[in-house]
Enzyme design. Structure first.
Site, mmCIF file in Angstrom:
data_model
loop_
_atom_site.group_PDB
_atom_site.id
_atom_site.type_symbol
_atom_site.label_atom_id
_atom_site.label_comp_id
_atom_site.label_asym_id
_atom_site.label_seq_id
_atom_site.Cartn_x
_atom_site.Cartn_y
_atom_site.Cartn_z
ATOM 1 N N ASP A 104 -16.491 -3.683 47.859
ATOM 2 C CA ASP A 104 -15.497 -2.700 47.855
ATOM 3 C C ASP A 104 -14.388 -3.326 48.872
ATOM 4 O OD1 ASP A 104 -15.354 0.525 47.256
ATOM 5 O OD2 ASP A 104 -14.010 -0.704 47.420
ATOM 6 N N ASP B 56 -10.918 -3.940 42.500
ATOM 7 C CA ASP B 56 -10.998 -3.955 43.943
ATOM 8 C C ASP B 56 -12.598 -3.747 44.197
ATOM 9 O OD1 ASP B 56 -11.097 -1.196 43.053
ATOM 10 O OD2 ASP B 56 -10.771 -0.404 45.097
ATOM 11 N N GLU B 57 -13.509 -3.761 43.015
ATOM 12 C CA GLU B 57 -14.910 -3.650 43.283
ATOM 13 C C GLU B 57 -15.633 -4.507 42.426
ATOM 14 O OE1 GLU B 57 -16.624 0.401 42.418
ATOM 15 O OE2 GLU B 57 -14.933 1.005 43.124
#
Length: 385
Positions: A116, A207-208
Site C-alpha cells: 500500500d 496505489d495497492e
DNA sequence: GCGGATCAC
DNA sequence: TATGGTGATCCGC
C-alpha cells in the site's frame, strides 16, 4: 488567555446555550487513521460540525444516520423476539456447524503481501516539487480533498474532506490540483518492480497491490520480514516513494496488516491458526474490509465489537439469525480470519459491468435541468466510446 | 429488473 | 460560498 476564555464562556447572554451538537456529530473525519494519532479529535469534530451544520449535505447525512438507527432498532427488536421465544438455540447449532465448515477451508499455505503506497497522490507531487514535503499539503481543491500528506494530517486534514473545512483546520494548507497522468506513470513504475516478485500480482487501484510471494520466498530462502523490507527498499530506491506492507496467509488479513504500521512500515502476521485467531481477538470489526460505518453501528448495537466476537459461542447464532446468508457468511469468515488465498478469480476482473457519469451541481430551480441532463448524457456517451 | 443502501478507493 | 466520482454488490420490492 485562559481567564479570558472562562469569562467569555460564562458571560454569555441569558438563555443562550453553547452549541454542543458537535459532540454527537460522528463525521467520517474523526475516526482513527494513519498519521492522525496526535490529532485533537474533539477539536476537529467541532470545526467540522460548525462548518457543516447548516448545509444540505449535513441534513442528508443526518437523514441517512436516522435511517441506519431505525434499521438497528429493528434488528434489536428481532433479537429480543428470538430471545423471548428461546429460538436462538437452534441458530446457535447451525452457526456452530457453519463455523466448523468454514474452519475446514482454512488455508495457511500461502504468504500474501499487501503493498500500500503511503499518501500516494500527495507523495507523487512531493517528488515533482520536494519543497512540498516540508509543508502541509493536500491534493484536490477547496471543494474536495483526495489525499493529504502527513504534515497536513497532523492538523486533522484527510481524504474526502472538503477543502474549505481543511483550511479552517490548517490555514497554511497548500493545494495541488489532481494530476492523474502523473499518478499513472508512477503507479506503473511501482508495478514493474512488484512484478519481479510475483508476475501474477493483483493490482487494486493505483496505489495497492497483492502479491503471492510463497514461491518467491522459497526460491530465495528468505523470511517474509526480510522480503518485505527488501521490496520496500527496492520501491523507494527506484521510485522515491515509500509504501507499507502487510503480510499474512490471505489477502484479507494482509490488507488489514498493511495499515498497522503505516507509513513506511510493515506488519507480519504469523502463519498459524493460533496467531490468526489471536489477531481477530483484538481486531475491531471496522478494520475488516466490507464492514463500514453502518455495519459497525449495527454490530456495536448487538455488542459485537471485535472480529472474534462474530464467531463466539454466544453470538455466532445471533449473527446467523439476524443477517442474510451472504452477510452472515462474510461476518463469520471475518471472525475466523479467513480470506482469499488462492489465485485471483480469472473472471472476477474480466470486464466492467457498468458505466456511469455523475455531476454535482448547484440548485437550478427547475431552470436548465434538461440542458444539464443533456450535458451529462453527452459525457456518458463519450465515456462509452 | 430496478432503485436504494452500503462499501471501497 | 462551499461536501467528489466510479464501480461493485446486496437486498427488498
Amino acid at each position: 488567555g485562559e481567564p479570558d476564555m472562562a469569562a467569555e464562556s460564562s458571560g454569555r447572554v441569558d438563555g443562550e446555550k453553547e452549541d454542543e451538537g458537535w459532540r454527537s456529530y460522528e463525521s467520517v473525519f474523526t475516526n482513527q487513521k494513519a498519521g492522525m494519532d496526535d490529532v485533537d479529535r474533539d477539536w476537529v469534530k467541532k470545526v467540522v460540525y460548525e462548518n457543516s451544520k447548516n448545509s444540505p449535505h449535513f441534513r442528508n447525512e443526518q437523514r441517512k444516520a436516522e435511517q441506519a438507527t431505525r434499521r438497528i432498532q429493528e434488528m434489536l427488536r428481532r433479537k429480543e423476539a428470538l430471545l423471548s421465544q428461546n429460538q436462538l438455540a437452534g441458530y446457535d447449532q447451525s452457526a456452530a456447524k457453519l463455523v466448523a465448515e468454514l474452519e475446514a477451508t482454512r488455508d495457511l499455505s500461502h504468504w500474501w503481501f499487501h503493498v500500500d503506497m503511503d499518501a500516494f497522490y500527495a507523495s507523487c507531487h512531493e517528488l515533482m516539487d520536494p519543497t512540498l514535503a516540508g509543508v502541509p499539503m493536500a491534493v484536490g481543491g477547496v471543494g474536495m480533498i483526495s489525499t493529504a500528506n502527513y504534515q497536513a494530517r497532523k492538523y486533522g486534514v484527510r481524504s474526502a474532506m472538503p477543502g474549505f473545512i481543511a483550511l479552517k483546520l490548517c490555514p497554511d494548507l497548500k493545494f495541488c490540483p489532481s494530476d492523474f497522468a502523473l499518478y499513472k506513470t508512477k503507479a506503473s513504475e511501482v508495478r514493474a518492480i512488484l512484478a519481479q516478485y510475483d508476475p501474477n500480482f493483483l493490482a487494486a487501484g493505483l496505489d495497492e497491490s497483492y502479491l503471492d510471494v510463497t514461491s518467491c520466498l522459497e526460491a530465495r530462502g528468505e523470511s517474509p520480514d526480510a522480503l518485505a523490507r527488501c521490496i520496500r527498499d527496492h520501491v523507494r530506491r527506484e521510485t522515491g516513494l515509500t509504501c507499507s506492507i502487510g503480510v499474512a496467509c490471505n489477502r484479507m488479513l494482509a490488507k488489514i496488516c498493511s495499515d498497522l504500521n503505516k507509513p513506511n512500515g510493515e506488519f507480519v502476521l504469523q502463519r498459524s491458526r493460533e496467531a490468526v485467531l489471536a489477531f481477530t481477538s483484538s481486531l475491531p470489526v471496522r478494520k475488516v474490509p466490507g464492514i463500514g460505518k453502518v455495519t459497525e453501528r449495527i454490530l456495536s448495537g448487538l455488542g459485537l465489537n471485535l472480529a472474534r466476537d462474530l464467531v463466539s459461542r454466544s453470538s455466532a447464532g445471533l449473527v446467523v439469525a439476524l443477517f442474510s446468508e451472504k452477510a452472515s457468511g462474510a461476518l463469520l469468515r471475518a471472525g475466523l480470519g479467513l480470506g482469499r488465498s488462492g489465485a485471483p478469480d480469472e473472471d472476477a476482473g474480466a470486464g466492467r459491468k457498468g458505466i456511469s457519469v455523475e455531476r454535482t451541481f448547484r440548485p437550478l430551480r427547475g431552470k436548465g435541468l434538461e440542458a444539464k441532463l443533456a450535458e451529462i448524457c453527452a459525457k456518458l456517451e463519450d465515456a462509452m466510446m
